[in-house]
Scaffold this motif. Sequence first.
Motif, mmCIF file in Angstrom:
data_model
loop_
_atom_site.group_PDB
_atom_site.id
_atom_site.type_symbol
_atom_site.label_atom_id
_atom_site.label_comp_id
_atom_site.label_asym_id
_atom_site.label_seq_id
_atom_site.Cartn_x
_atom_site.Cartn_y
_atom_site.Cartn_z
ATOM 1 N N ASP A 92 0.796 -1.222 0.000
ATOM 2 C CA ASP A 92 0.000 0.000 0.000
ATOM 3 C C ASP A 92 0.832 1.277 0.000
ATOM 4 O O ASP A 92 0.387 2.300 -0.523
ATOM 5 N N ARG A 93 2.010 1.229 0.619
ATOM 6 C CA ARG A 93 2.840 2.442 0.690
ATOM 7 C C ARG A 93 4.216 2.241 0.065
ATOM 8 O O ARG A 93 5.115 3.030 0.290
ATOM 9 N N HIS A 94 4.334 1.206 -0.746
ATOM 10 C CA HIS A 94 5.498 1.050 -1.635
ATOM 11 C C HIS A 94 6.826 0.926 -0.904
ATOM 12 O O HIS A 94 7.871 1.318 -1.458
ATOM 13 N N ALA A 95 6.843 0.414 0.324
ATOM 14 C CA ALA A 95 8.108 0.272 1.042
ATOM 15 C C ALA A 95 9.120 -0.476 0.187
ATOM 16 O O ALA A 95 8.828 -1.540 -0.363
ATOM 17 N N GLY A 96 10.319 0.087 0.084
ATOM 18 C CA GLY A 96 11.326 -0.472 -0.808
ATOM 19 C C GLY A 96 12.171 -1.562 -0.218
ATOM 20 O O GLY A 96 13.007 -2.160 -0.915
ATOM 21 N N GLY A 97 11.981 -1.850 1.081
ATOM 22 C CA GLY A 97 12.771 -2.896 1.700
ATOM 23 C C GLY A 97 12.084 -3.457 2.917
ATOM 24 O O GLY A 97 11.245 -2.794 3.539
ATOM 25 N N ILE A 98 12.422 -4.696 3.255
ATOM 26 C CA ILE A 98 11.935 -5.315 4.486
ATOM 27 C C ILE A 98 13.143 -5.813 5.282
ATOM 28 O O ILE A 98 14.218 -6.055 4.724
ATOM 29 N N PHE A 99 12.952 -5.931 6.577
ATOM 30 C CA PHE A 99 14.010 -6.368 7.477
ATOM 31 C C PHE A 99 13.488 -7.537 8.298
ATOM 32 O O PHE A 99 12.459 -7.410 8.978
ATOM 33 N N LEU A 100 14.170 -8.668 8.249
ATOM 34 C CA LEU A 100 13.783 -9.829 9.046
ATOM 35 C C LEU A 100 14.359 -9.658 10.441
ATOM 36 O O LEU A 100 15.577 -9.621 10.630
ATOM 37 N N SER A 101 13.488 -9.555 11.425
ATOM 38 C CA SER A 101 13.900 -9.204 12.788
ATOM 39 C C SER A 101 13.693 -10.374 13.741
ATOM 40 O O SER A 101 13.134 -11.417 13.382
ATOM 41 N N GLY A 102 14.120 -10.172 14.979
ATOM 42 C CA GLY A 102 13.955 -11.190 16.006
ATOM 43 C C GLY A 102 14.974 -12.297 15.860
ATOM 44 O O GLY A 102 16.132 -12.052 15.496
ATOM 45 N N ARG A 103 14.564 -13.521 16.108
ATOM 46 C CA ARG A 103 15.420 -14.691 15.970
ATOM 47 C C ARG A 103 14.599 -15.825 15.371
ATOM 48 O O ARG A 103 13.447 -16.043 15.745
ATOM 49 N N PHE B 95 5.256 2.833 10.868
ATOM 50 C CA PHE B 95 5.632 3.180 9.502
ATOM 51 C C PHE B 95 4.633 4.077 8.789
ATOM 52 O O PHE B 95 5.041 5.051 8.139
ATOM 53 N N PRO B 96 3.304 3.809 8.837
ATOM 54 C CA PRO B 96 2.394 4.691 8.098
ATOM 55 C C PRO B 96 2.553 6.165 8.460
ATOM 56 O O PRO B 96 2.546 7.032 7.568
ATOM 57 N N ALA B 97 2.703 6.483 9.746
ATOM 58 C CA ALA B 97 2.865 7.881 10.148
ATOM 59 C C ALA B 97 4.164 8.459 9.597
ATOM 60 O O ALA B 97 4.218 9.633 9.189
ATOM 61 N N MET B 98 5.208 7.661 9.575
ATOM 62 C CA MET B 98 6.489 8.112 9.023
ATOM 63 C C MET B 98 6.381 8.388 7.528
ATOM 64 O O MET B 98 6.783 9.448 7.028
ATOM 65 N N TYR B 99 5.845 7.421 6.805
ATOM 66 C CA TYR B 99 5.703 7.554 5.353
ATOM 67 C C TYR B 99 4.834 8.753 4.992
ATOM 68 O O TYR B 99 5.185 9.570 4.127
ATOM 69 N N ASP B 100 3.691 8.875 5.649
ATOM 70 C CA ASP B 100 2.765 9.962 5.325
ATOM 71 C C ASP B 100 3.397 11.322 5.581
ATOM 72 O O ASP B 100 3.179 12.280 4.832
ATOM 73 N N ALA B 101 4.193 11.440 6.638
ATOM 74 C CA ALA B 101 4.848 12.713 6.952
ATOM 75 C C ALA B 101 5.877 13.073 5.891
ATOM 76 O O ALA B 101 5.985 14.240 5.469
ATOM 77 N N VAL B 102 6.666 12.095 5.454
ATOM 78 C CA VAL B 102 7.668 12.364 4.418
ATOM 79 C C VAL B 102 6.988 12.721 3.105
ATOM 80 O O VAL B 102 7.405 13.662 2.397
ATOM 81 N N LEU B 103 5.942 12.007 2.754
ATOM 82 C CA LEU B 103 5.222 12.319 1.514
ATOM 83 C C LEU B 103 4.631 13.716 1.563
ATOM 84 O O LEU B 103 4.758 14.494 0.600
ATOM 85 N N ALA B 104 3.992 14.078 2.672
ATOM 86 C CA ALA B 104 3.372 15.406 2.780
ATOM 87 C C ALA B 104 4.420 16.516 2.667
ATOM 88 O O ALA B 104 4.197 17.531 2.002
#
Length: 393
Positions: A90-101, A357-366
């Motif tokens: 939905d927000r075109h994130a260009g990367g994912i990070f596998l976290s935890g263990r 993430f949505p709040a971060m993405y929306d702020a950068v886009l705006a």
Amino acid sequence: MRRSRRWSVLGAAVVVSLLSGCAASSSPSPSSPSAAATPSPSASPTPTPPANPSPDPVAALTLEQRVGQLFMVGTNATTASPATLAAVADRHAGGIFLSGRSRAGIAATADVVARFTALGHPDGAPLWVATDQEGGEVQVLQGPGFDAMPYGIRQADLSDAQLRASAEEWGRELAAAGINLDLAPVADIVTSKATRFDNPPIGGYGRQYGYDAETVAAKAGAFAEGMRDAGILPTFKHFPGLGHVAANTDTAADVVDTTVSPDGPDVAVYRPLTEAGPSAVMVSSAIYGRIDGSRPAVFSPTVVSVLRDEIGFDGVLFSDDLSAAVAVSAWSPAERAVDAISAGVDVVLVSAKPSVFPAMYDAVLAKAQSDPQFAAQVDAAAARVLAAKADMP
């Protein structure tokens, strides 16, 4: 085989074009000998073909897609998080990070990654799939097919050639699971062996390769070469150095370093490391009193300029985690993302808490929609990301 850095050059050209708004003409100057020469009457004039410039990979993306390229969002290594699937879809994130263990092994990890790579991605912008595969206590992926990786300080006991060969094997394991970027190796120089446990984030976990720039450059460099040999992009961290702090930025606020300086070994070690081949660099969220004591490094144009201008690094800059680290908790998620990109960071890591993430993405886009200068920074960062992705095997 070492890969070409041609796409770093392309990224720089894209940035210049974006910021200048003009392109150099390919037509000869009227005063040049070629323009003044008169063809022989017996020769048939050959029309000059029109210039055919390479397509601009940034211009091929919408603004929404460009902004998405500036984020890497976490998912648990054992499952495809719905929030992270939505981040990509939905927000075109260009990367994912596998976290935890995870102890599920290569095949199960590849199944998780496939959920994300099966989603639609813009042409020329494949998904970055990353994890923390350093060794010792910082090895996210384990189980069938993954070797147990020794602590960094024990990796340093190997010869450079042995370490490179081992890292290539570890990298091939990552590639088999669908990973193409490792947030490793650590390039931090811990103060001394005698005081290593006074440095919780690095020395306390045995993540360091040594206690001087020469050793760290050799061993972190060998690890990085092995990853490149396997087709994995290495990431040196944590610029400008976390080897002297007395607290961990993940769990403490106001982590201040009073040792690292712009012309000291902690910074200088990044020159041979980044000059050796394609790589990314992660910027720390500690505060560096001798460089910019007013804010965390990840929000500091001054710190970023040391890496860009003094070291000459023109590749991709990642933030350390900005979703849950206590060191940046005084800023809202929206402020963290905007401030990091304003400082010159290219990719915001949202690894521990993808719900922000949505709040971060929306702020950068705006902000990109309302501020032309910031929009130019977004385009420049996207250009560096796309250039690095284009250089992946």
